[in-house]
Design an enzyme around this catalytic site. Structure first.
Site, PDB file in Angstrom:
ATOM      1  N   GLU A   1      50.202  36.057  37.500  1.00  0.00           N
ATOM      2  CA  GLU A   1      50.585  36.164  36.089  1.00  0.00           C
ATOM      3  C   GLU A   1      49.815  37.321  35.468  1.00  0.00           C
ATOM      4  O   GLU A   1      48.581  37.342  35.483  1.00  0.00           O
ATOM      5  CB  GLU A   1      50.270  34.872  35.332  1.00  0.00           C
ATOM      6  CG  GLU A   1      50.568  34.968  33.834  1.00  0.00           C
ATOM      7  CD  GLU A   1      50.076  33.771  33.039  1.00  0.00           C
ATOM      8  OE1 GLU A   1      50.142  33.826  31.795  1.00  0.00           O
ATOM      9  OE2 GLU A   1      49.614  32.789  33.655  1.00  0.00           O
TER      10      GLU A   1
ATOM     11  N   HIS B   1      38.714  38.850  43.642  1.00  0.00           N
ATOM     12  CA  HIS B   1      39.922  39.573  44.035  1.00  0.00           C
ATOM     13  C   HIS B   1      41.070  38.599  44.277  1.00  0.00           C
ATOM     14  O   HIS B   1      40.860  37.390  44.390  1.00  0.00           O
ATOM     15  CB  HIS B   1      39.677  40.385  45.318  1.00  0.00           C
ATOM     16  CG  HIS B   1      39.256  39.561  46.493  1.00  0.00           C
ATOM     17  ND1 HIS B   1      37.947  39.443  46.894  1.00  0.00           N
ATOM     18  CD2 HIS B   1      39.966  38.787  47.381  1.00  0.00           C
ATOM     19  CE1 HIS B   1      37.864  38.659  47.957  1.00  0.00           C
ATOM     20  NE2 HIS B   1      39.079  38.239  48.267  1.00  0.00           N
TER      21      HIS B   1
ATOM     22  N   ASN C   1      26.949  32.811  47.449  1.00  0.00           N
ATOM     23  CA  ASN C   1      25.810  33.620  47.862  1.00  0.00           C
ATOM     24  C   ASN C   1      24.579  32.725  47.892  1.00  0.00           C
ATOM     25  O   ASN C   1      24.261  32.062  46.900  1.00  0.00           O
ATOM     26  CB  ASN C   1      25.620  34.792  46.900  1.00  0.00           C
ATOM     27  CG  ASN C   1      26.765  35.791  46.971  1.00  0.00           C
ATOM     28  OD1 ASN C   1      26.953  36.455  47.974  1.00  0.00           O
ATOM     29  ND2 ASN C   1      27.563  35.869  45.911  1.00  0.00           N
TER      30      ASN C   1
ATOM     31  N   GLU D   1      39.716  30.848  47.439  1.00  0.00           N
ATOM     32  CA  GLU D   1      38.523  31.190  48.210  1.00  0.00           C
ATOM     33  C   GLU D   1      37.309  31.112  47.290  1.00  0.00           C
ATOM     34  O   GLU D   1      37.254  31.789  46.262  1.00  0.00           O
ATOM     35  CB  GLU D   1      38.629  32.602  48.788  1.00  0.00           C
ATOM     36  CG  GLU D   1      37.365  33.053  49.505  1.00  0.00           C
ATOM     37  CD  GLU D   1      37.356  34.539  49.874  1.00  0.00           C
ATOM     38  OE1 GLU D   1      36.290  35.024  50.299  1.00  0.00           O
ATOM     39  OE2 GLU D   1      38.401  35.203  49.738  1.00  0.00           O
TER      40      GLU D   1
ATOM     41  N   HIS E   1      49.582  29.703  40.127  1.00  0.00           N
ATOM     42  CA  HIS E   1      49.382  31.132  39.849  1.00  0.00           C
ATOM     43  C   HIS E   1      47.943  31.481  39.515  1.00  0.00           C
ATOM     44  O   HIS E   1      47.110  30.606  39.252  1.00  0.00           O
ATOM     45  CB  HIS E   1      50.326  31.622  38.749  1.00  0.00           C
ATOM     46  CG  HIS E   1      50.030  31.101  37.363  1.00  0.00           C
ATOM     47  ND1 HIS E   1      50.784  30.142  36.737  1.00  0.00           N
ATOM     48  CD2 HIS E   1      49.057  31.436  36.467  1.00  0.00           C
ATOM     49  CE1 HIS E   1      50.296  29.907  35.531  1.00  0.00           C
ATOM     50  NE2 HIS E   1      49.229  30.679  35.344  1.00  0.00           N
TER      51      HIS E   1
ATOM     52  N   ARG F   1      33.544  33.537  42.741  1.00  0.00           N
ATOM     53  CA  ARG F   1      32.150  33.297  43.112  1.00  0.00           C
ATOM     54  C   ARG F   1      31.683  31.999  42.456  1.00  0.00           C
ATOM     55  O   ARG F   1      31.986  31.759  41.278  1.00  0.00           O
ATOM     56  CB  ARG F   1      31.275  34.458  42.654  1.00  0.00           C
ATOM     57  CG  ARG F   1      31.597  35.778  43.346  1.00  0.00           C
ATOM     58  CD  ARG F   1      30.780  36.913  42.747  1.00  0.00           C
ATOM     59  NE  ARG F   1      31.027  38.179  43.442  1.00  0.00           N
ATOM     60  CZ  ARG F   1      31.985  39.042  43.104  1.00  0.00           C
ATOM     61  NH1 ARG F   1      32.794  38.761  42.082  1.00  0.00           N
ATOM     62  NH2 ARG F   1      32.140  40.160  43.771  1.00  0.00           N
TER      63      ARG F   1
ATOM     64  N   HIS G   1      45.422  34.457  48.661  1.00  0.00           N
ATOM     65  CA  HIS G   1      44.355  33.722  47.991  1.00  0.00           C
ATOM     66  C   HIS G   1      43.784  34.479  46.807  1.00  0.00           C
ATOM     67  O   HIS G   1      44.040  35.666  46.606  1.00  0.00           O
ATOM     68  CB  HIS G   1      43.237  33.352  48.976  1.00  0.00           C
ATOM     69  CG  HIS G   1      42.409  34.500  49.493  1.00  0.00           C
ATOM     70  ND1 HIS G   1      42.558  35.025  50.751  1.00  0.00           N
ATOM     71  CD2 HIS G   1      41.398  35.199  48.921  1.00  0.00           C
ATOM     72  CE1 HIS G   1      41.690  36.000  50.942  1.00  0.00           C
ATOM     73  NE2 HIS G   1      40.962  36.133  49.842  1.00  0.00           N
TER      74      HIS G   1
ATOM     75  N   HIS H   1      42.591  32.762  34.522  1.00  0.00           N
ATOM     76  CA  HIS H   1      42.548  31.394  35.033  1.00  0.00           C
ATOM     77  C   HIS H   1      43.315  31.269  36.341  1.00  0.00           C
ATOM     78  O   HIS H   1      44.108  32.135  36.707  1.00  0.00           O
ATOM     79  CB  HIS H   1      43.132  30.411  34.018  1.00  0.00           C
ATOM     80  CG  HIS H   1      44.561  30.707  33.636  1.00  0.00           C
ATOM     81  ND1 HIS H   1      44.909  31.344  32.466  1.00  0.00           N
ATOM     82  CD2 HIS H   1      45.746  30.451  34.262  1.00  0.00           C
ATOM     83  CE1 HIS H   1      46.224  31.476  32.392  1.00  0.00           C
ATOM     84  NE2 HIS H   1      46.756  30.919  33.480  1.00  0.00           N
TER      85      HIS H   1
ATOM     86  N   GLU I   1      42.583  42.471  48.145  1.00  0.00           N
ATOM     87  CA  GLU I   1      42.259  42.469  49.564  1.00  0.00           C
ATOM     88  C   GLU I   1      43.559  42.439  50.360  1.00  0.00           C
ATOM     89  O   GLU I   1      44.519  41.762  49.976  1.00  0.00           O
ATOM     90  CB  GLU I   1      41.400  41.254  49.915  1.00  0.00           C
ATOM     91  CG  GLU I   1      40.921  41.233  51.349  1.00  0.00           C
ATOM     92  CD  GLU I   1      40.060  40.026  51.676  1.00  0.00           C
ATOM     93  OE1 GLU I   1      39.340  40.076  52.690  1.00  0.00           O
ATOM     94  OE2 GLU I   1      40.112  39.031  50.921  1.00  0.00           O
TER      95      GLU I   1
END
Length: 315
Positions: free
Chosen positions: A229, A256, A76, A72, A171, A16, A12, A100, A302
């Site tokens: 990419e 990430h 917050n 993902e 991608h 945010r 993934h 992107h 991650e």
């Protein structure tokens, strides 16, 4: 060492977001489905995982960790009510680095018209500029979502229908300072394969597409999910003061990419043997089921367990 990089997946990419309802609606309009939500009220944030999950999708019904091309969204608490909150989309200073996400579609003309008819904005429409084969939609937080055709010889100008059930989250693009260092890292350390290179000497940049699994035929990368990419602008590697923004320093936006592995402990031992720079080891902090490696540009990667390959009680 009991870990096999051929079983790794680019699982993934994390963004945010200000208002999860608006963002989830956008990605669901693109045909994705919310396949997982993790709530952390004690830490005041929630995670929304979206992916293509229809009958014609690449990973239908799979556990969320056993997929590629998942998005993902991190929310917050309170940002939706903060008039001053704005995510950095990675394409302007300060904060330039992430570029992107990209969705590949069946009929690009119809897919773009559908987005336009729904009132979504574009950074670049198909008819803009010289490149008439790609478009960039803008999600509710200003992140760019590239739209490409799955067939490079797309001749669908007069096709009015598009089937979101065959779309792919193709991608994630990040800009890199030194292409040689980044290619070496993603291939030798992360175990990825260089799937395609697009050289654009007249515009002074190259694109490198990497991923896991078998290498597709030429131009077949548009039909895959979960590629990375790397965009390299010529000359940045020669500037000692130059660096890209990793999205986690202020201003924040992109967080990430995540790789799911066959055996989390063994994979982290392998990374240790490769002398990686850690942001977080498995043993650090309270969360013992994730680790974070830094790439040459200090983007976060991650590392999580693929629950299909080795079930755990951590998710």
């Amino acid at each position: 060492m009991a870990t096999e990089t051929s079983q790794y997946k680019l699982n993934h990419s994390m963004l945010r977001v200000k208002d999860p309802k608006e963002s989830v609606n956008f990605y669901e309009f693109l045909g994705m489905k919310q396949i997982r939500k993790l709530e952390f009220p004690e830490n005041k944030f929630d995670l929304y995982f979206l992916a293509y999950d229809g009958p014609k999708s690449a990973s239908t019904g799979n556990h969320w960790s056993d997929r590629e091309g998942v998005v993902e969204l991190t929310h917050n608490y309170g940002t939706e009510d903060d008039p001053n909150f704005k995510a950095a989309n990675g394409n302007s200073e300060p904060g330039k680095g992430f570029g992107h996400l990209c969705v590949s579609v069946d009929n690009i003309q119809a897919a773009c018209q559908r987005l336009e008819d729904a009132g979504y904005k574009f950074q670049k429409k198909l008819r803009d500029g010289r490149m008439k084969s790609i478009a960039f939609a803008i999600d509710p937080d200003g992140y760019w979502v590239e739209i490409i055709g799955q067939n490079p010889a797309d001749k669908t100008e007069n096709v009015k229908e598009t089937d979101t059930g065959v779309y792919r989250m193709n991608h994630t693009m990040i800009r890199v300072k030194d292409h040689e260092a980044s290619l070496k890292f993603y291939q030798e350390v992360m175990g990825m394969t260089l799937m395609r290179t697009a050289e654009n000497a007249s515009a002074n940049f190259n694109l490198y597409f990497l991923g896991y699994g078998p290498k597709p035929p030429e131009f077949g990368t548009a039909q895959k999910e979960g590629l990375l990419e790397l965009t390299w602008n010529y000359g940045t590697e020669k500037d000692p003061s130059f660096k890209y923004h990793n999205g986690n320093d202020e201003p924040q936006g992109f967080g990430h990419i995540a790789v799911s592995v066959d055996d989390l402990d063994q994979a982290c031992e392998r990374f240790e043997s490769k002398n990686v720079t850690w942001k977080k080891r498995l043993t650090d902090g309270r969360m013992k089921n994730v680790a974070f490696v830094l790439d040459p540009d200090r983007y976060w990667i991650e590392v999580i367990q693929n629950e299909k390959l080795k079930p755990s009680s951590n998710w």
